[in-house]
Design a protein around this motif. Structure first.
Motif, PDB file in Angstrom:
ATOM      1  N   ASP A 572      35.227  29.131  34.328  1.00 16.70           N
ATOM      2  CA  ASP A 572      35.300  29.004  35.790  1.00 16.70           C
ATOM      3  C   ASP A 572      35.975  30.219  36.416  1.00 16.70           C
ATOM      4  N   MET A 573      37.022  30.688  35.781  1.00 18.47           N
ATOM      5  CA  MET A 573      37.742  31.851  36.307  1.00 18.47           C
ATOM      6  C   MET A 573      36.833  33.083  36.323  1.00 18.47           C
ATOM      7  N   LEU A 574      36.076  33.266  35.229  1.00 19.64           N
ATOM      8  CA  LEU A 574      35.184  34.426  35.171  1.00 19.64           C
ATOM      9  C   LEU A 574      34.069  34.317  36.203  1.00 19.64           C
ATOM     10  N   ARG A 575      33.575  33.110  36.386  1.00 22.62           N
ATOM     11  CA  ARG A 575      32.488  32.948  37.353  1.00 22.62           C
ATOM     12  C   ARG A 575      32.972  33.222  38.781  1.00 22.62           C
ATOM     13  N   LYS A 576      34.177  32.818  39.075  1.00 21.26           N
ATOM     14  CA  LYS A 576      34.731  33.105  40.396  1.00 21.26           C
ATOM     15  C   LYS A 576      34.904  34.615  40.589  1.00 21.26           C
ATOM     16  N   ASP A 579      31.506  36.161  41.168  1.00 22.37           N
ATOM     17  CA  ASP A 579      30.998  35.888  42.515  1.00 22.37           C
ATOM     18  C   ASP A 579      31.705  36.728  43.569  1.00 22.37           C
ATOM     19  N   SER A 580      33.008  36.921  43.376  1.00 19.86           N
ATOM     20  CA  SER A 580      33.776  37.659  44.382  1.00 19.86           C
ATOM     21  C   SER A 580      33.705  39.172  44.194  1.00 19.86           C
ATOM     22  N   GLY A 581      33.338  39.593  42.989  1.00 22.16           N
ATOM     23  CA  GLY A 581      33.327  41.025  42.688  1.00 22.16           C
ATOM     24  C   GLY A 581      34.700  41.570  42.384  1.00 22.16           C
ATOM     25  N   MET A 582      35.679  40.686  42.216  1.00 20.96           N
ATOM     26  CA  MET A 582      37.043  41.119  41.922  1.00 20.96           C
ATOM     27  C   MET A 582      37.137  41.613  40.482  1.00 20.96           C
TER      28      MET A 582
END
Length: 746
Positions: A572-576, A579-582
């Motif tokens: 989940d952390m990686l997917r966020k 998605d954010s490009g962070m």
């Protein structure tokens, strides 16, 4: 006076026995005159009836270590002399090239193994072999300008050194037990250091051996426990170890062909990557690999040890993880003391550290350009101006390139520049090459990535010295390096470059890594590319293959498969972050695509212990079998989308398809996507006059073979790397060629 010829010989013609060779030719052809070394090479004035044959022989019969770039002849009047003499050398110069180190020749090995005055002597050499670049401290190349200066010649060695008929005539490192360097052992007792060293190796110990370009760490390769100890001490869990053994021992453990044997025997004595075969060695030597890296003993010291041991030895670079190879005795004590049980030392200093070169014979390719290959030069293709340029390469597998007199000198492998000691070695190499070759560039070429230390160095130098700065896109440099190595002319026409590697900064400021470029030395267009995916965690994505698998599977609509494959990962952390490009830059990297596929079939998904481990293990499984077919790809007009690859993979793995089938289909499918679907359109429409295969992924022999198979009969030349690395080790050559093209256009 009589009419004769003045003959200028250019190239690597000093320190290789060229003058006594000329002297012997003159006697054979009945030619009178003289020969000398000067700042430009070798100069000859000669006359006689056999002069025509004499000149032909100069071109065709040069000594083993010589490299004749040009033989220039003009008529002149020659003093009426009888016989032929070797005159004293003229002024020193940097135009004659320094010779690479060369493996000990058969004649010297026979002396070492015989009963003469050099029996058992670990530093036996002659004009045809021995240390060169690793002992040179300045020019001209004579004993006083080498690390042999501390050893005064005895009468017997001096007589050989001064006799033109002797193969040791002006061999600068000539020595014997009376006057030369000596070997000793530390850490164990013994009057005979060789016997004591052999005792360490055969009893399961780890030995540090001082060689030509640095120290090696050695152990018995047939002893799994000893190899495991070395891995634990060096903290090198899986990266393959290089091996050393005499040829008859190599044959027992390798599936050796004629081209591989010839490369092993070459004077450069590289590590040669050869398929496993015959008697198996412990898997711990090269975990998960289908091949091993072999080299023959290349110094008398190596011959003495290998002959006494009688079995293959691990012979890996003596360094701490990520640091350059150790070269000094005190440095060895400090850096290697925790790794080894004993040291085999000697007192001939090493002027510059050089790792062993690593090469493949079939297909021919230099994977790491180092000892034995540098400082050889490559001729520039037709059309380039005769101007001086320096290029500084990239951040990884750093190497420097100098251009002068129509020749490109691609320097030795330095390593990763984020390591402090490697950075120091880079700066030292920059000074060293400039001094040795009297180099005064008018332009500096660098990568576009401002974060690269090599780029920052080049920018600073250009600013400080008022030199032109040429920024070169990473993949354009790869393509140009392949073109230049193959002699593609400056005005030879457009080339379609298939560039597959890890990452390089693109002109759009994204990270490229899977491109088809159409262009020449002066510029390029990006025509096709792999669909980008986020590198979540930045550099962490290159170390943890599961990250690349997760984002590619998510792109393909296969998130449920990713969840099943990596249930304990922070998905989940990686997917966020994706998605954010962070800290998740978009990249078209084929290297990371290899990681993703490897992770899906269970190959080191959590972490790679060395760069390219997942891809190398995946390659080791691949084989050519037309019955297996390949995974197709899809995408928009210019984009290659691997989505369908993962869909097919999931289905086949679920049906029990073995990893070797998956790997084979992936390799062939990748080659089909880039070679057939994209590049052939440029060839068929006449836009591309050649194809260049370049970038670090083309170190993969199976992938390269698949591309060559699909492109066979395409109607245009297919250019590949053979003598320069396809990886970032060849980057500076391409940068230099592009900078020269920019100067020519001024």
């Amino acid at each position: 006076m009589q009419v004769g010829q003045r003959i200028r010989v250019r190239g690597r013609v000093q320190g290789v026995g060229f003058r006594p060779f000329v002297w012997q030719l003159a006697a054979r052809f009945g030619v009178a005159g003289w020969v000398l070394n000067d700042a430009e090479g070798v100069l000859i004035e000669a006359a006689g009836e056999g002069l025509e044959g004499f000149v032909v022989a100069l071109r065709t019969e040069a000594p083993p270590l010589a490299q004749v770039d040009a033989v220039e002849v003009e008529a002149c009047e020659v003093d009426a002399v009888e016989g032929f003499i070797i005159r004293a050398s003229g002024d020193a110069g940097a135009e004659t090239q320094v010779t690479p180190d060369a493996a000990v020749c058969a004649d010297c090995v026979a002396e070492v193994e015989g009963d003469g005055r050099r029996a058992g002597y670990a530093f036996t050499n002659c004009t045809n072999c021995g240390p060169r670049f690793t002992i040179v401290t300045g020019l001209p190349y004579d004993r006083a300008q080498t690390t042999m200066a501390a050893f005064d010649l005895c009468e017997a060695c001096r007589a050989e050194y001064q006799d033109p008929a002797d193969r040791r005539f002006h061999a600068q490192p000539v020595a014997c037990p009376t006057c030369g360097p000596r070997v000793w052992i530390e850490g164990v007792e013994g009057d005979d250091p060789i016997a004591a060293a052999v005792g360490v190796l055969t009893s399961g110990g780890v030995l540090a051996i001082k060689g030509l370009g640095g120290f090696h760490l050695a152990c018995d390769a047939t002893d799994a426990a000893a190899v495991k100890v070395l891995r634990e001490r060096k903290r090198r869990p899986a990266k393959p170890f290089a091996l050393m053994a005499p040829l008859d021992v190599v044959r027992r453990h390798a599936d050796l062909n004629e081209s591989e044997e010839a490369l092993l025997r070459h004077s450069a004595a590289p590590v040669v990557v050869i398929a496993k075969g015959g008697e198996a060695l412990p898997e711990v030597v090269a975990p998960g690999q289908a091949s091993l890296g072999w080299m023959l003993p290349y110094t008398p010291l190596h011959h003495l040890i290998c002959r006494a041991v009688g079995r293959p030895l691990v012979m890996t670079s003596g360094n701490q993880s990520g640091e350059p190879q150790v070269i000094g005795n005190d440095e060895a004590h400090e850096k290697l003391g925790a790794f080894v049980d004993a040291f085999l030392m000697h007192d001939r200093d090493i002027a510059r550290r050089l790792d062993d070169s690593v090469e493949r014979a079939d297909p021919p390719m230099v994977l790491r350009r180092a000892r034995g290959r540098v400082p050889s030069t490559l001729p520039l293709p037709d059309g380039f101006p005769d101007r001086q340029v320096v290029a500084y390469g990239g951040q990884m597998k750093a190497a420097i390139c100098l251009v002068k007199n129509g020749q490109a000198l691609l320097g030795h492998h330095l390593g990763e520049l984020d390591e402090a000691l490697t950075w120091d070695a880079f700066l030292a190499a920059d000074r060293d090459y400039a001094e040795l070759f009297d180099h005064a560039p008018e332009a500096v070429a660098v990568d576009l990535h401002d974060g690269y230390r090599a780029t920052q160095h080049g920018q600073a130098r250009a600013g400080a010295e008022g030199l032109r700065l040429v920024g070169v896109q990473h993949h354009h440099a790869h393509m140009a390096a392949c073109m230049a190595e193959n002699g593609w002319p400056l005005d030879g026409g457009k080339v379609a470059g298939i560039v597959l590697d890890g990452t390089g900064l693109g002109t759009d400021r994204t990270l490229w890594g899977g491109e088809v470029l159409l262009g020449d030395y002066r510029g390029f267009e990006r025509r096709f590319w792999l669909k980008p995916a986020p590198l979540v965690g930045g550099d962490m994505a290159a170390r943890e293959p599961w990250r690349n698998a997760l984002v590619r599977l998510d792109q393909a609509g296969l998130s449920d498969w990713a969840d099943a494959l990596f249930p304990h990962k922070p998905r989940d952390m990686l997917r966020k972050a994706a998605d954010s490009g962070m800290n998740a830059p978009m990249s078209s990297s084929v290297g990371r695509l290899f990681d993703a596929v490897a992770a899906c079939v269970g190959i080191c998904p959590d972490r790679q212990s060395f760069e390219g481990e997942a891809a190398m293990r995946l390659e080791a499984l691949a084989r050519y079998d037309p019955r297996l077919g390949f995974y197709p790809s899809q995408g928009a007009e210019q984009e290659i989308d691997p989505q369908i690859i993962f869909e097919y993979m999931r289905g086949e793995i679920a049906k029990g398809s073995p990893p070797d089938h998956v790997s084979s289909r992936f390799h062939t499918g990748l080659a089909f996507a880039f070679a057939t679907r994209t590049v052939m359109s440029l060839v068929k429409t006449g836009k591309a006059q050649a194809i260049a295969l370049t970038g670090g992924c083309f170190q993969n022999a199976h992938l390269l073979a698949e591309f060559q198979r699909l492109l066979a009969g395409c109607g245009v030349p297919v250019l590949t790397h053979r003598t320069t690395p396809a990886n970032d080790g060849g980057l500076a050559l391409g940068q230099a060629a592009i900078a020269l093209a920019a100067l020519e256009s001024d």
